[in-house]
Design a protein around this motif. Structure first.
Motif, PDB file in Angstrom:
ATOM      1  N   LEU A   1     -55.776  29.693  -5.249  1.00 52.61           N
ATOM      2  CA  LEU A   1     -57.203  29.438  -5.026  1.00 52.61           C
ATOM      3  C   LEU A   1     -57.985  30.735  -4.817  1.00 52.61           C
ATOM      4  O   LEU A   1     -58.891  30.815  -3.997  1.00 52.61           O
ATOM      5  N   GLY A   2     -57.588  31.784  -5.552  1.00 53.69           N
ATOM      6  CA  GLY A   2     -58.277  33.069  -5.444  1.00 53.69           C
ATOM      7  C   GLY A   2     -57.886  33.891  -4.241  1.00 53.69           C
ATOM      8  O   GLY A   2     -58.510  34.916  -3.945  1.00 53.69           O
ATOM      9  N   LEU A   3     -56.829  33.464  -3.512  1.00 54.16           N
ATOM     10  CA  LEU A   3     -56.392  34.154  -2.298  1.00 54.16           C
ATOM     11  C   LEU A   3     -55.030  34.788  -2.513  1.00 54.16           C
ATOM     12  O   LEU A   3     -54.190  34.261  -3.256  1.00 54.16           O
ATOM     13  N   THR A   4     -54.776  35.887  -1.833  1.00 57.09           N
ATOM     14  CA  THR A   4     -53.473  36.551  -1.860  1.00 57.09           C
ATOM     15  C   THR A   4     -52.823  36.402  -0.486  1.00 57.09           C
ATOM     16  O   THR A   4     -53.478  36.577   0.546  1.00 57.09           O
ATOM     17  N   ALA A   5     -51.552  36.080  -0.484  1.00 56.97           N
ATOM     18  CA  ALA A   5     -50.853  35.792   0.769  1.00 56.97           C
ATOM     19  C   ALA A   5     -50.773  37.018   1.673  1.00 56.97           C
ATOM     20  O   ALA A   5     -50.618  38.154   1.205  1.00 56.97           O
TER      21      ALA A   5
END
Length: 732
Positions: free
Chosen positions: A192-196
């Motif tokens: 969703l456009g996020l990096t962990a």
């Protein structure tokens, strides 16, 4: 292979509370299943789901950094296709190997093995195990794709490119953070456009630090509780709320307890991250309003837990589950008390206004409410229910019951036009009962109006008096016959008129109230009213007298197939219900094959069949019964239930007839007395003579008279054996 525990969290804006538990369970289970499918999690791994208003998370034990390599044997093609006459690889085989990343040198290592009638070539290779970063990315994508999202929303993310712009993302709520920890190590996945990363956020107002740093996967819940003031586990948060509710009720005293409502408890659990139960109160004057109204408005609109006393009577105290824990909670308590007051005042106003107009004066208004464009208004429907109720009341009772049922049926839907039911549709029927008492109609009519929707769901109680039973039955029969008449059948998951529930309601009313009327007879009464013009005339006369414009509804002639389809539908519902109660499909099929009319007898018949099936003679008798049925079906002429004893010439048929003479009368007497178990067990004595008959007697004899007499003997036996159930359905 070394393993560590894995933690994945998606941090989002407030999730829909009624869907939170399902979302949390689905997210964890799909993620876990995908990790297992890729060999990253094993048989000894376990998953724990977390779900709070602003997060979905899963903790998985024993997750490998890399899955084990996997030996794979792939079928290539038949030997005749892959190798030529000299044993050399064909172009087709070389092309296939190239597609698998191998060359001609692999031909020598191919295996031959039988494949059906031919021999095939197989290529053995080792597939490298999935890396955790790759496998988790796939599992995360799958988990998000399969979430049971009630309604997707679209929002924008700022792009990472040099030129400013936006990219659209679809999810249940905007996501703002992603955590993926394998032990203490961050797994570089994206969603969703996020990096962990390894940080999340705690309570909006009470977190000790922000962001909350997570040291490793196993410290997730403890760190969130300590630093973020959040109980991450849905189950633990729910248990804590239940504990605090019980403690607060005990503090109020007087044996008070909160209303039991698991759906409300789940919803409130999904609204708070750090629950704090507070005791509030409202003015006692509102207790003059029916408590169902007050309870409903507090639960539905405010998510409060009303308190009732030991008698189940509502008190003026209620419990609030707050999401904050200030040192001085007086402002929170006062705010909630101010909020609930207008709601209760509205309920009181509606109740006072509704009582100014008697129910009977509201009946004419039903003519303006459309029930169905092919079946008329609620007023016309009321006339049909009234007629059915009167007919059934006379059949099972007397004119007094019929008249009280007609009165209750006439007024049963009138509360649909009240302000209270307009505001709270869930109170239909209940408010009608209150208004009937206010109108001086007595408890019998009031209970019948209140109960005529029952049973509303599986396990619901039945109407409290016979008038209510008759009206409830009439109401459900009118709905079923009307909808089946216009061929508005339920399909798949779609059942807008709740016909399946109505069918089970009919079954329960007839069975559990032991009503002295068969299903066939009850359906006939309802269909007779549907086909009659009497309800239409009564409705038209009332509309004409009111001076209102009249819309004429003309029903087509009721088709015979309507009853047949509806009967099958009701028995199918009954069969499903009985199987859910633990009866086997064979037992249910055997009993319902006879279409028993008195549904109160079905349970006894099933018990009798179960006891019979346990007898050592049962398999042979069931098989014989099936054989007899097949013989009778093949008979060209109609077989009479008659036996000429003097025409029985073979010892085996004489012995069978004698055994029947000794056994069947007693079995019939026990059947007539309602002892179905004894009736079936008495027939067990026929096993030996029945077996001997089929071993020593030719039924289809050349002599027509002899054949007819033997068929008559079998028909007599068949009817005697199948009074309780169709025993042939028990045959293997």
């Amino acid at each position: 292979m070394t393993t560590q525990n894995l933690l994945v969290e998606l941090f989002v804006e407030e999730l829909p509370p009624k869907a939170l538990k399902k979302l949390g369970d689905a997210f964890a289970s799909v993620l876990f299943d995908q990790l297992k499918a890729q060999g990253l999690a094993g048989a000894d791994s376990a998953v724990t789901a977390f779900a709070s208003p602003r997060r979905l998370a899963a903790h998985v034990t024993a997750v490998a950094e890399r899955a084990a390599d996997k030996a794979v044997s792939q079928k290539l093609m038949p030997v005749s296709v892959g190798l030529d006459a000299s044993g050399q690889a064909t172009p087709a085989l070389l092309k296939r190997l190239a597609g698998l990343g191998a060359d001609a040198s692999a031909v020598a290592g191919l295996k031959r093995a039988p494949d059906g009638k031919a021999e095939a070539l197989f290529y053995d290779s080792v597939v490298p195990g999935a890396e955790l970063a790759v496998g988790l990315q796939k599992a995360l994508d799958e988990a998000l794709a399969k979430l049971p999202i009630p309604k997707v929303m679209t929002y924008q993310l700022e792009t990472d490119c040099e030129l400013p712009g936006w990219s659209s993302v679809q999810f249940v709520r905007p996501a703002h953070g992603l955590v993926a920890l394998h032990g203490a190590n961050v797994v570089p996945v994206k969603a969703l456009g996020l990096t962990a990363g390894n940080s999340t956020h705690g309570h909006r107002f009470e977190a000790a630090v922000d962001p909350v740093q997570l040291a490793d996967a196993d410290s997730y819940a403890a760190t969130l509780l300590r630093d973020g003031a959040v109980i991450a586990s849905f189950a633990e948060r729910k248990a804590e709320i239940a504990r605090q509710l019980a403690a607060a009720a005990a503090k109020v005293g007087g044996g008070c307890r909160p209303i039991e409502d698991d759906a409300l408890l789940d919803e409130v659990t999904a609204l708070v991250e750090r629950p704090n139960v507070l005791i509030c109160a409202f003015e006692k004057q509102f207790l003059d309003v029916p408590q169902e109204c007050l309870i409903l408005t507090m639960k539905a609109n405010q998510k409060y837990f009303p308190l009732v006393d030991t008698q189940g009577k509502l008190t003026n105290k209620f419990l609030v589950v707050s999401n904050i824990s200030p040192d001085d909670a007086s402002a929170v308590i006062g705010g909630n008390e101010r909020v609930v007051r207008p709601r209760l005042a509205d309920a009181k106003f509606f109740f006072d206004q509704d009582r100014k107009k008697p129910l009977v004066d509201r009946v004419a208004g039903l003519d303006k409410v459309v029930y169905h464009n092919k079946l008329g208004s609620q007023g016309l429907r009321m006339e049909r229910v009234l007629s059915i109720a009167g007919a059934i009341g006379r059949k099972i009772g007397d004119d007094v019951l019929a008249e009280s049922a007609r009165t209750a049926a006439k007024l049963a839907k009138a509360d649909l036009l009240t302000d209270m039911v307009g505001e709270f549709p869930e109170l239909q029927g209940i408010m009608g009962g209150y208004y009937a008492r206010h109108d001086g109609l007595g408890e019998d009519i009031a209970f019948a109006i209140e109960d005529h929707y029952k049973p509303r769901f599986a396990g619901d109680e039945l109407p409290r008096n016979m008038t209510g039973v008759v009206v409830a039955l009439a109401d459900k029969l009118e709905t079923l016959t009307g909808m089946f008449h216009i061929e508005n059948f339920p399909t798949g998951d779609k059942d807008p008129f709740a016909l399946r529930r109505h069918a089970l309601g009919v079954v329960r009313l007839l069975a559990e109230r032991s009503m002295p009327i068969g299903l066939d007879e009850a359906l006939d009464e309802a269909l007779k009213v549907l086909a009659s013009d009497s309800p239409q005339k009564a409705w038209a006369a009332r509309v004409a007298a009111s001076g209102a414009g009249m819309v004429v509804y003309s029903l087509e002639q009721v088709k015979p197939a309507t009853k047949e389809k509806l009967t099958d539908f009701i028995y199918d519902r009954l069969a499903g219900s009985l199987r859910e109660q633990g009866y086997s499909a064979q037992e249910v099929d055997a009993v319902l094959a006879l279409r028993p009319q008195r549904l109160a007898d079905v349970g006894q018949r099933l018990q009798a069949v179960r006891a019979f099936a346990a007898l050592p003679e049962a398999p042979a008798l069931a098989a014989a019964n099936k054989r007899i049925g097949n013989i009778l079906k093949k008979s060209e002429a109609e077989v009479a239930v008659a036996v000429n004893a003097s025409a029985l010439v073979e010892p085996a048929e004489q012995a069978l007839f004698a055994a029947m003479q000794a056994t069947v009368p007693a079995a019939n007497a026990q059947f007539d007395a309602g002892d179905y178990t004894a009736s079936l067990q008495a027939l067990a004595a026929l096993r030996a003579p029945v077996d001997a008959f089929f071993d020593g007697v030719m039924v289809n004899a050349d002599d027509p008279a002899l054949k007819a007499n033997r068929l008559g003997l079998l028909k007599t036996l068949h009817e005697a054996m199948n009074r309780v159930a169709d025993l042939s359905r028990l045959a293997a």
